[in-house]
Design an enzyme around this catalytic site. Structure first.
Site, PDB file in Angstrom:
ATOM      1  N   GLU A  30     -12.758  -1.952  -1.762  1.00 36.92           N
ATOM      2  CA  GLU A  30     -12.467  -2.172  -0.307  1.00 36.92           C
ATOM      3  C   GLU A  30     -13.191  -0.800   0.581  1.00 36.92           C
ATOM      4  O   GLU A  30     -14.128  -0.151   0.180  1.00 36.92           O
ATOM      5  CB  GLU A  30     -10.718  -1.608  -0.142  1.00 36.92           C
ATOM      6  CG  GLU A  30     -10.016  -2.730  -0.871  1.00 36.92           C
ATOM      7  CD  GLU A  30      -8.473  -2.757  -0.757  1.00 36.92           C
ATOM      8  OE1 GLU A  30      -8.001  -1.698  -0.456  1.00 36.92           O
ATOM      9  OE2 GLU A  30      -7.728  -3.680  -0.788  1.00 36.92           O
ATOM     10  N   GLU A  41     -13.793 -11.410  -7.256  1.00 37.83           N
ATOM     11  CA  GLU A  41     -14.544 -12.665  -7.753  1.00 37.83           C
ATOM     12  C   GLU A  41     -16.137 -12.620  -7.346  1.00 37.83           C
ATOM     13  O   GLU A  41     -16.788 -13.146  -8.245  1.00 37.83           O
ATOM     14  CB  GLU A  41     -13.788 -13.842  -7.480  1.00 37.83           C
ATOM     15  CG  GLU A  41     -12.500 -14.082  -7.730  1.00 37.83           C
ATOM     16  CD  GLU A  41     -11.432 -13.448  -6.840  1.00 37.83           C
ATOM     17  OE1 GLU A  41     -11.793 -12.354  -6.521  1.00 37.83           O
ATOM     18  OE2 GLU A  41     -10.323 -14.053  -6.419  1.00 37.83           O
ATOM     19  N   ASN A  90     -12.078  -5.564  -6.873  1.00 33.89           N
ATOM     20  CA  ASN A  90     -12.179  -5.399  -5.484  1.00 33.89           C
ATOM     21  C   ASN A  90     -12.487  -3.866  -5.321  1.00 33.89           C
ATOM     22  O   ASN A  90     -12.268  -3.105  -5.717  1.00 33.89           O
ATOM     23  CB  ASN A  90     -10.866  -6.022  -4.836  1.00 33.89           C
ATOM     24  CG  ASN A  90      -9.650  -5.233  -5.298  1.00 33.89           C
ATOM     25  OD1 ASN A  90      -9.590  -4.772  -6.432  1.00 33.89           O
ATOM     26  ND2 ASN A  90      -8.821  -5.239  -4.614  1.00 33.89           N
TER      27      ASN A  90
HETATM   28  N1  THU Z   1      -8.570  -9.761  -3.064  1.00 34.61           N
HETATM   29  C1  THU Z   1      -9.556 -10.243  -4.147  1.00 34.61           C
HETATM   30  O1  THU Z   1     -10.198  -9.030  -4.859  1.00 34.61           O
HETATM   31  N2  THU Z   1      -9.685 -11.268  -4.527  1.00 34.61           N
HETATM   32  C2  THU Z   1      -8.791 -12.292  -3.928  1.00 34.61           C
HETATM   33  O2  THU Z   1      -9.331 -13.487  -4.213  1.00 34.61           O
HETATM   34  C3  THU Z   1      -7.789 -12.001  -3.261  1.00 34.61           C
HETATM   35  C4  THU Z   1      -8.038 -10.626  -2.632  1.00 34.61           C
HETATM   36  C5  THU Z   1      -8.703  -8.264  -2.809  1.00 34.61           C
HETATM   37  C6  THU Z   1      -9.093  -8.050  -1.453  1.00 34.61           C
HETATM   38  C7  THU Z   1      -8.398  -6.823  -1.127  1.00 34.61           C
HETATM   39  O3  THU Z   1      -8.878  -5.926  -1.747  1.00 34.61           O
HETATM   40  C8  THU Z   1      -6.993  -6.906  -1.730  1.00 34.61           C
HETATM   41  O4  THU Z   1      -7.100  -7.999  -2.775  1.00 34.61           O
HETATM   42  C9  THU Z   1      -5.833  -7.488  -0.531  1.00 34.61           C
HETATM   43  O5  THU Z   1      -6.229  -8.582  -0.185  1.00 34.61           O
END
Ligand code: THU
Length: 134
Positions: free
Chosen positions: A44, A55, A42
């Site tokens: 941000e 994903e 992820n």
């Molecule tokens: N996040 C993901 O990377 N994948 C998911 O399916 C759920 C959420 C990340 C997004 C954000 O950076 C953090 O988790 C908290 O929501």
């Protein structure tokens, strides 16, 4: 490539997560039908809304590299890097549905086991591209 091996790669990818706001690091590893693997984490953003899930980073990277057929994706995530199951968010489920066949598996992990799910289990009664075809 076993589910366990793919999960190991997802954990490695999680180490690259950029998650200063949520502190929730997520990693993903996608196995393509040609046995190539794409990893994602992820990423941000200060705007929050520009955040991209692990994903989709993995899947979009694979697609951008010409891949179009996928076997399974392993996803792991958790606060402080502990192993808690991290089910894909709704947007990621819809995006996976777009590019994956019915036998595609989503591999998740909780404290003591690895479980894989069919995409239809995670997104039942989904809206799909074939509904738009004439
Ligand atoms: N996040 C993901 O990377 N994948 C998911 O399916 C759920 C959420 C990340 C997004 C954000 O950076 C953090 O988790 C908290 O929501």
């Amino acid at each position: 490539m076993t589910d366990t091996e793919l999960m190991q790669l997802a954990k490695k990818a999680r180490g690259n997560a950029y998650a200063p706001y949520s502190k929730f690091a997520v990693g993903a590893a996608l196995l393509c039908s040609d046995m190539s693997i794409y990893m994602g984490c992820n990423i941000e953003n200060a705007s929050y809304g520009a955040t991209m899930c692990a994903e989709r980073v993995a899947l979009y990277q694979a697609i951008a590299n010409g891949k179009s057929s996928f076997v399974k994706i392993a996803v792991c995530g958790g606060v402080n890097y502990t192993d808690v199951e991290c089910p894909p968010c709704g947007i990621c489920r819809q995006v996976l549905r777009e590019f994956c066949t019915d036998d595609f598996r989503v591999v998740l992990q909780n404290v003591d086991q690895i479980i894989s799910y069919k995409i239809d289990e995670l997104l039942p009664l989904s809206f799909q591209k074939n509904m738009l075809e004439k």
